[in-house]
Enzyme design. Structure first.
Site, PDB file in Angstrom:
ATOM      1  N   THR A  62    -119.099  64.066   3.839  1.00  0.00           N
ATOM      2  CA  THR A  62    -119.977  64.897   4.673  1.00  0.00           C
ATOM      3  C   THR A  62    -121.201  65.376   3.909  1.00  0.00           C
ATOM      4  O   THR A  62    -122.284  65.528   4.477  1.00  0.00           O
ATOM      5  CB  THR A  62    -119.186  66.120   5.194  1.00  0.00           C
ATOM      6  OG1 THR A  62    -118.121  65.644   5.993  1.00  0.00           O
ATOM      7  CG2 THR A  62    -120.053  67.043   6.022  1.00  0.00           C
ATOM      8  N   TYR A 121    -120.822  64.173  13.367  1.00  0.00           N
ATOM      9  CA  TYR A 121    -121.838  63.494  12.550  1.00  0.00           C
ATOM     10  C   TYR A 121    -121.194  62.264  11.939  1.00  0.00           C
ATOM     11  O   TYR A 121    -119.989  62.048  12.060  1.00  0.00           O
ATOM     12  CB  TYR A 121    -122.346  64.425  11.433  1.00  0.00           C
ATOM     13  CG  TYR A 121    -121.218  64.960  10.610  1.00  0.00           C
ATOM     14  CD1 TYR A 121    -120.593  66.156  10.932  1.00  0.00           C
ATOM     15  CD2 TYR A 121    -120.697  64.223   9.547  1.00  0.00           C
ATOM     16  CE1 TYR A 121    -119.505  66.620  10.213  1.00  0.00           C
ATOM     17  CE2 TYR A 121    -119.616  64.684   8.817  1.00  0.00           C
ATOM     18  CZ  TYR A 121    -119.019  65.875   9.158  1.00  0.00           C
ATOM     19  OH  TYR A 121    -117.940  66.321   8.467  1.00  0.00           O
ATOM     20  N   GLU A 181     -80.006  73.403  -2.282  1.00  0.00           N
ATOM     21  CA  GLU A 181     -79.749  72.848  -0.939  1.00  0.00           C
ATOM     22  C   GLU A 181     -79.425  71.360  -0.975  1.00  0.00           C
ATOM     23  O   GLU A 181     -78.618  70.879  -0.205  1.00  0.00           O
ATOM     24  CB  GLU A 181     -80.922  73.105   0.026  1.00  0.00           C
ATOM     25  CG  GLU A 181     -81.111  74.575   0.354  1.00  0.00           C
ATOM     26  CD  GLU A 181     -82.027  74.767   1.532  1.00  0.00           C
ATOM     27  OE1 GLU A 181     -81.596  74.472   2.666  1.00  0.00           O
ATOM     28  OE2 GLU A 181     -83.175  75.203   1.313  1.00  0.00           O
ATOM     29  N   SER A 208    -114.059  59.730   2.851  1.00  0.00           N
ATOM     30  CA  SER A 208    -113.007  59.700   1.833  1.00  0.00           C
ATOM     31  C   SER A 208    -111.633  59.325   2.379  1.00  0.00           C
ATOM     32  O   SER A 208    -110.755  58.947   1.615  1.00  0.00           O
ATOM     33  CB  SER A 208    -112.963  61.026   1.084  1.00  0.00           C
ATOM     34  OG  SER A 208    -112.492  62.063   1.908  1.00  0.00           O
ATOM     35  N   LYS A 210    -106.912  71.279   0.651  1.00  0.00           N
ATOM     36  CA  LYS A 210    -107.711  71.589   1.843  1.00  0.00           C
ATOM     37  C   LYS A 210    -106.802  72.281   2.847  1.00  0.00           C
ATOM     38  O   LYS A 210    -105.771  71.730   3.240  1.00  0.00           O
ATOM     39  CB  LYS A 210    -108.280  70.290   2.427  1.00  0.00           C
ATOM     40  CG  LYS A 210    -109.254  70.501   3.562  1.00  0.00           C
ATOM     41  CD  LYS A 210    -109.882  69.173   4.003  1.00  0.00           C
ATOM     42  CE  LYS A 210    -110.922  69.386   5.078  1.00  0.00           C
ATOM     43  NZ  LYS A 210    -111.562  68.119   5.501  1.00  0.00           N
ATOM     44  N   THR A 243    -114.368  65.631   1.841  1.00  0.00           N
ATOM     45  CA  THR A 243    -113.367  66.666   1.560  1.00  0.00           C
ATOM     46  C   THR A 243    -111.934  66.242   1.907  1.00  0.00           C
ATOM     47  O   THR A 243    -110.989  66.856   1.433  1.00  0.00           O
ATOM     48  CB  THR A 243    -113.699  67.961   2.333  1.00  0.00           C
ATOM     49  OG1 THR A 243    -113.769  67.660   3.724  1.00  0.00           O
ATOM     50  CG2 THR A 243    -115.000  68.564   1.859  1.00  0.00           C
ATOM     51  N   ASP A 244    -111.816  65.183   2.739  1.00  0.00           N
ATOM     52  CA  ASP A 244    -110.463  64.840   3.208  1.00  0.00           C
ATOM     53  C   ASP A 244    -109.510  64.489   2.069  1.00  0.00           C
ATOM     54  O   ASP A 244    -108.345  64.884   2.087  1.00  0.00           O
ATOM     55  CB  ASP A 244    -110.528  63.673   4.202  1.00  0.00           C
ATOM     56  CG  ASP A 244    -111.049  64.118   5.557  1.00  0.00           C
ATOM     57  OD1 ASP A 244    -111.442  65.291   5.690  1.00  0.00           O
ATOM     58  OD2 ASP A 244    -111.070  63.295   6.483  1.00  0.00           O
TER      59      ASP A 244
HETATM   60  N1  GLU Z   1    -113.766  62.576   6.756  1.00  0.00           N
HETATM   61  C1  GLU Z   1    -114.954  62.562   5.960  1.00  0.00           C
HETATM   62  C2  GLU Z   1    -114.663  62.394   4.489  1.00  0.00           C
HETATM   63  O1  GLU Z   1    -113.656  62.820   3.994  1.00  0.00           O
HETATM   64  C3  GLU Z   1    -115.771  63.784   6.144  1.00  0.00           C
HETATM   65  C4  GLU Z   1    -115.052  65.037   5.710  1.00  0.00           C
HETATM   66  C5  GLU Z   1    -115.823  65.837   4.715  1.00  0.00           C
HETATM   67  O2  GLU Z   1    -116.472  65.289   3.809  1.00  0.00           O
HETATM   68  O3  GLU Z   1    -115.780  67.053   4.842  1.00  0.00           O
HETATM   69  O4  GLU Z   1    -115.469  61.834   3.793  1.00  0.00           O
END
Ligand code: GLU
Length: 355
Positions: free
Chosen positions: A34, A48, A309, A81, A187, A114-115
């Site tokens: 992103t 986007y 457990e 990602s 995340k 971020t993924d």
């Molecule tokens: N799904 C995309 C990625 O991981 C966009 C998510 C992001 O960068 O926040 O590249």
């Protein structure tokens, strides 16, 4: 080499621009996400296309970073990602390793979606031997959106990568003014700019404030090394998510998959990584085929306690301790690059205690 303004003033009898001599050299390795995304309008903060903007444009959009360090960019990848496979992960690690080996490079920033950002950060902490700061950064809004968070995140990431205070402390994730340790961060919100959590430090107005050290082995103390990993795949490890009323069919599918090379399954179990009674025979069957069973938890906090457990000693299972399933997957894959006997659960457990 860094020189101080005072030293230059004394030795040369004149004042040269501080910025020319005192700044560290930081390389930004761009991989997409992103932070390099583009939306149709400024109000498209969540709708986007990721991985559009080239690294030079990202750097030029934040000219202030050149006051923090001499910053150059490398376009390593341009992907979202979630599509990162072993091939891209290994390519990122090799590129970062190549850069930190250069004497003139003082720190590296990786811009990333971020993924799976936490996975790449953890992998770098396990495989790149260096005490130079490595900072993985992303954003939740694309550069085209109102109040885009990428530019300040990038500014802060460069500040951290250039900071002498950050040396020898492992791989960081920088998001939303927070400094995180690669091993701990995850995340936790998928839509807001405060998407990641853990408590480790803060970056305010270009200055890092670090409060904790990592208790586990990382970077120079790691027995794994990107330089010793050949090819563009890691040993295959897959995750199965636990729930009530589970059927063993997913595991059975991995049994077939195992014939193609899967050597471990991360069981992302309920609670303390629990395994339903009706699943145990299937796991035992997988173990006979040489597949390691590693218990992690779908619960985001706490840790999986061995022999609590579930009788891990009796079944020869491994516990992932406090690693989340996706990080446990990477550690297991790396362990399998060293542990030839995939049935050696004791050695696998030793690795899970130490990293
Ligand atoms: N799904 C995309 C990625 O991981 C966009 C998510 C992001 O960068 O926040 O590249």
């Amino acid at each position: 080499m860094k020189k101080t303004l005072t030293a230059l003033t004394l030795s040369l009898g004149l004042i040269l621009p501080f910025s020319t001599f005192a700044k560290n050299n930081v390389v930004v390795v761009a991989t997409g996400g992103t932070i390099a995304g583009a939306g149709a309008s400024s109000t498209n903060s969540a709708t986007y296309t990721a991985a559009k903007v080239p690294v030079d444009d990202l750097l030029n959009a934040v000219p202030q970073i050149q006051n923090l360090a001499n910053v150059t960019g490398v376009q390593a990848l341009q992907v979202a990602s979630e599509s990162i496979t072993d091939k891209e992960l290994l390519a990122i690690a090799r590129k970062v390793n190549e850069l930190v080996k250069k004497p003139e490079v003082n720190g590296v920033v990786i811009t990333h979606g971020t993924d799976t950002l936490e996975e790449t950060a953890y992998f770098l902490s396990l495989t790149v031997h260096t005490d130079k700061p490595i900072v993985v950064v992303g954003s939740m809004r694309p550069p085209s959106a109102l109040s885009a968070d990428g530019p300040l995140n990038l500014y802060s990431a460069v500040a951290l990568a250039a900071a002498d205070d950050a040396k020898g402390k492992g791989v960081f994730v920088l998001m939303n003014d927070d400094i995180f340790a690669a091993r701990d961060v995850t995340k936790t919100i998928n839509i807001h700019t405060n998407a990641f959590s853990s408590q480790w430090g803060s970056l305010v107005e270009g200055k890092p404030y670090l409060f904790r050290n990592v208790a586990k082995r990382f970077n120079n103390a790691s027995e794994f090394n990107i330089e010793n990993i050949k090819g563009d795949t890691l040993p295959l490890v897959q995750i199965v998510y636990g729930s009530g009323n589970m059927l063993p069919d997913a595991y059975t599918a991995y049994t077939a998959y195992a014939k193609a090379g899967a050597k471990a399954i991360i069981h992302a179990g309920t609670g303390n990584g629990s395994v339903a009674k009706n699943i145990v025979p299937t796991l035992t069957e997988l173990q006979k085929q040489g597949v390691q069973i590693i218990r992690s938890s779908r619960v985001p906090q706490g840790f999986v306690l061995r022999n609590a457990e579930q009788p891990d000693d009796k079944y020869n299972w491994v516990v992932a301790h406090d690693l989340n399933p996706q990080k446990a997957k990477l550690l297991a894959a790396l362990a399998l690059t060293k542990t030839k006997d995939a049935k050696d659960a004791k050695e696998m457990q030793r690795i899970f205690w130490e990293y």
